[in-house]
Design a protein around this motif. Structure first.
Motif, PDB file in Angstrom:
ATOM      1  N   LEU A 213       1.030  -0.968   0.205  1.00  0.00           N
ATOM      2  CA  LEU A 213      -0.111   0.003  -0.010  1.00  0.00           C
ATOM      3  C   LEU A 213       0.873   1.297  -0.135  1.00  0.00           C
ATOM      4  CD1 LEU A 213      -2.955   1.229   0.275  1.00  0.00           C
ATOM      5  CD2 LEU A 213      -2.436   1.066   2.828  1.00  0.00           C
TER       6      LEU A 213
ATOM      7  N   SER B   6      -9.256   6.003   6.453  1.00  0.00           N
ATOM      8  CA  SER B   6      -7.998   5.385   6.218  1.00  0.00           C
ATOM      9  C   SER B   6      -7.859   4.704   7.776  1.00  0.00           C
ATOM     10  CB  SER B   6      -6.834   6.572   6.061  1.00  0.00           C
ATOM     11  OG  SER B   6      -6.675   7.241   7.263  1.00  0.00           O
TER      12      SER B   6
ATOM     13  N   LEU C 240      -3.277   7.400  -3.387  1.00  0.00           N
ATOM     14  CA  LEU C 240      -2.946   6.137  -2.848  1.00  0.00           C
ATOM     15  C   LEU C 240      -2.823   5.206  -4.146  1.00  0.00           C
ATOM     16  CD1 LEU C 240      -5.343   4.141  -0.419  1.00  0.00           C
ATOM     17  CD2 LEU C 240      -4.823   3.297  -2.705  1.00  0.00           C
TER      18      LEU C 240
ATOM     19  N   VAL D  51      -1.833   0.810  -4.993  1.00  0.00           N
ATOM     20  CA  VAL D  51      -1.246  -0.552  -4.405  1.00  0.00           C
ATOM     21  C   VAL D  51      -0.197  -1.137  -5.741  1.00  0.00           C
ATOM     22  CG1 VAL D  51      -1.615  -3.040  -4.134  1.00  0.00           C
ATOM     23  CG2 VAL D  51      -3.141  -1.137  -3.226  1.00  0.00           C
TER      24      VAL D  51
ATOM     25  N   ASP E 252      -6.374  -7.344  -1.312  1.00  0.00           N
ATOM     26  CA  ASP E 252      -5.531  -6.319  -1.144  1.00  0.00           C
ATOM     27  C   ASP E 252      -5.845  -4.848  -1.755  1.00  0.00           C
ATOM     28  OD1 ASP E 252      -2.823  -7.913  -0.857  1.00  0.00           O
ATOM     29  OD2 ASP E 252      -3.516  -8.770  -2.814  1.00  0.00           O
ATOM     30  N   VAL E 253      -6.991  -4.982  -2.262  1.00  0.00           N
ATOM     31  CA  VAL E 253      -7.476  -3.764  -3.019  1.00  0.00           C
ATOM     32  C   VAL E 253      -8.938  -3.673  -3.075  1.00  0.00           C
ATOM     33  CG1 VAL E 253      -7.402  -4.688  -5.374  1.00  0.00           C
ATOM     34  CG2 VAL E 253      -6.901  -2.244  -4.999  1.00  0.00           C
TER      35      VAL E 253
ATOM     36  N   THR F  26      -9.926  -0.059   0.524  1.00  0.00           N
ATOM     37  CA  THR F  26      -8.530  -0.540   0.339  1.00  0.00           C
ATOM     38  C   THR F  26      -7.777  -0.277   1.589  1.00  0.00           C
ATOM     39  OG1 THR F  26      -8.126  -0.053  -2.037  1.00  0.00           O
ATOM     40  CG2 THR F  26      -6.183  -0.138  -1.005  1.00  0.00           C
ATOM     41  N   PHE F  27      -7.737   0.956   2.175  1.00  0.00           N
ATOM     42  CA  PHE F  27      -7.183   0.960   3.345  1.00  0.00           C
ATOM     43  C   PHE F  27      -7.445  -0.118   4.316  1.00  0.00           C
ATOM     44  CE2 PHE F  27      -6.410   5.531   2.302  1.00  0.00           C
ATOM     45  CZ  PHE F  27      -5.211   5.700   2.973  1.00  0.00           C
TER      46      PHE F  27
ATOM     47  N   TRP G 284      -5.074  -3.524   5.032  1.00  0.00           N
ATOM     48  CA  TRP G 284      -3.825  -3.288   5.128  1.00  0.00           C
ATOM     49  C   TRP G 284      -3.398  -2.959   6.691  1.00  0.00           C
ATOM     50  CZ3 TRP G 284       0.147  -4.555   1.696  1.00  0.00           C
ATOM     51  CH2 TRP G 284      -0.545  -4.822   0.131  1.00  0.00           C
TER      52      TRP G 284
ATOM     53  N   GLY H   1       1.620   0.315   5.890  1.00  0.00           N
ATOM     54  CA  GLY H   1       1.879   0.867   4.321  1.00  0.00           C
ATOM     55  C   GLY H   1       2.946   1.909   4.525  1.00  0.00           C
TER      56      GLY H   1
END
Length: 405
Positions: free
Chosen positions: A30, A62, A293, A295, A316-317, A381-382, A385, A388
């Motif tokens: 990320l 986030s 942002l 990936v 992951d996304v 997305t955040f 993870w 990052g």
């Protein structure tokens, strides 16, 4: 003898400062670009300040304390959050003013907030939209000798939470007044659930109604503070809310607070489109937000001509509002990093850990190459993870960060 497996140790590794993204960082990763990130924070803070309002960015986007600190340092009034657990995490990171744009429901969640209210430096406001919740909050905090700040949520038919009529708002204000442990500090609405061909007029009408209700409540003595809060705005229509608040001189009688969150990272999808609409409506804005942002992931396999499998997927996304967008290709290990445009390629599907990508004619990819992907809807997305990295223009890691979902 059995040995317990340490699941907590199995996580995406935190990149070290000074690492080169193309050679030293385990992928997928990320990535936030510093220049775009700092631009977005300055841009939104300036926009809101010039509108005569305060900014309380929605931290749920986030859940990165490092970003909260940047936003507060740039002038944010506070941080908006969605849950008691998120509030506790933000408090642990140093946030001392929280607007929880949600109802506080359930004794365990109330207990989390009650614990934080023991700190006199902590300011907290949550939403209410039903007499049952008002009664439960009044009893819980009254038994503990605490007073809780609440705001009435005003909603729209078919939307999310919130009183569905102006009369319900007025009735709820009377119910709050009957609870000594509750202080009515403002009124809140969320316009992002208003859609359709008449969305703009619908949002303007909703904001007008919100301000009129605030004035009526203030004139009747319903609020328990001298300058009550009036707040709305997600990340798509903040300009319309700001204009309506300004047009009705809301900041003259109230503390006007806007709450966009996704602006901090922006995206290559739904919020990119929304920002184009903002710039179309507001010709005075010469520049908008920038996608910060991405990936990054390796080309994992090229089993057929014109077809590549990328080592990233649903784990992951985000994929709820559009598939990842190929942006640039980098050769692994080659420093300085030089990106080559691969935007003509297209992701067609994502699995748990794989993305299927068609390779455009003339685009030469090799197994082991790195592709930077844009996303749509940064929130989802955040939350995939734990860690990052923030990189400079040379794709050097200048900061690692943690999420706290």
């Amino acid at each position: 003898m059995s040995t317990a497996f340490n699941f907590a140790a199995v996580e995406k590794g935190t990149p070290s400062i000074g690492a080169q993204l193309v050679s030293d960082v385990s992928l997928p990763a990320l990535v936030l670009h510093r220049d775009a990130l700092e631009h977005n924070i300055r841009w939104m803070q300036d926009f809101v300040s010039r509108s005569g309002a305060e900014l309380a960015p929605h931290g749920k986007t986030s859940m990165v304390p490092a970003l909260f600190r940047r936003q507060l340092a740039a002038g944010a009034w506070g941080i908006t959050l969605a849950t008691a657990v998120q509030t506790r995490a933000a408090y642990a990171a140093g946030v001392r003013r929280v607007l929880m744009a949600n109802q506080l429901v359930g004794a365990p969640n109330m207990a989390l907030i009650a614990e934080l209210l023991a700190d006199p430096q902590f300011e907290f406001h949550c939403m209410v939209d039903h007499p049952d919740n008002v009664a439960a909050l009044g009893a819980f905090f009254g038994e503990r000798g605490l007073r809780l700040n609440v705001m009435i949520e005003y909603g729209v038919v078919g939307g999310r939470c919130g009183c569905r009529s102006e009369q319900e708002v007025l009735d709820l204000a009377r119910a709050i007044k009957a609870q000594p442990a509750l202080a009515l500090t403002g009124i809140e609405g969320y316009e992002g659930v208003i859609h359709g061909d008449q969305a703009v007029s619908g949002i303007r009408g909703f904001a007008d109604s919100l301000v009129r209700l605030a004035v009526e409540l203030q004139d009747s003595g319903a609020f328990d503070i001298g300058k009550p809060i009036i707040t709305a705005s997600g990340s798509a229509w903040y300009d319309l809310i700001a204009e309506e608040f300004e047009a009705q001189d809301a900041d003259g009688r109230f503390l006007s607070v806007l709450r966009p969150g996704s602006y901090v990272a922006h995206d290559h999808g739904i919020y990119k489109d929304a920002q184009c609409c903002v710039l179309h409506r507001r010709s005075d804005l010469s520049e908008g937000l920038r996608p910060a942002l991405e990936v990054w992931a390796h080309v994992q396999s090229m089993p057929e001509p014109g077809f590549a499998v990328i080592a990233l997927g649903k784990r992951d996304v985000a994929f709820d509002a559009g598939l990842p967008v190929p942006l640039l290709r980098y050769k692994a290990g080659v420093v300085p990093a030089v990106g080559e445009d691969v935007s003509a390629c297209k992701v067609t599907a994502v699995m748990d850990q794989h993305a299927f990508m068609t390779v455009a004619p003339g685009c030469e990819l090799r197994v082991g190459d790195i592709v930077a992907f844009g996303t749509s809807h940064p929130c989802l997305t955040f939350d995939k993870w734990r860690v990052g990295c923030i990189v400079d223009e040379q794709m050097t890691v200048i900061e690692g960060f943690e999420t706290c979902f």
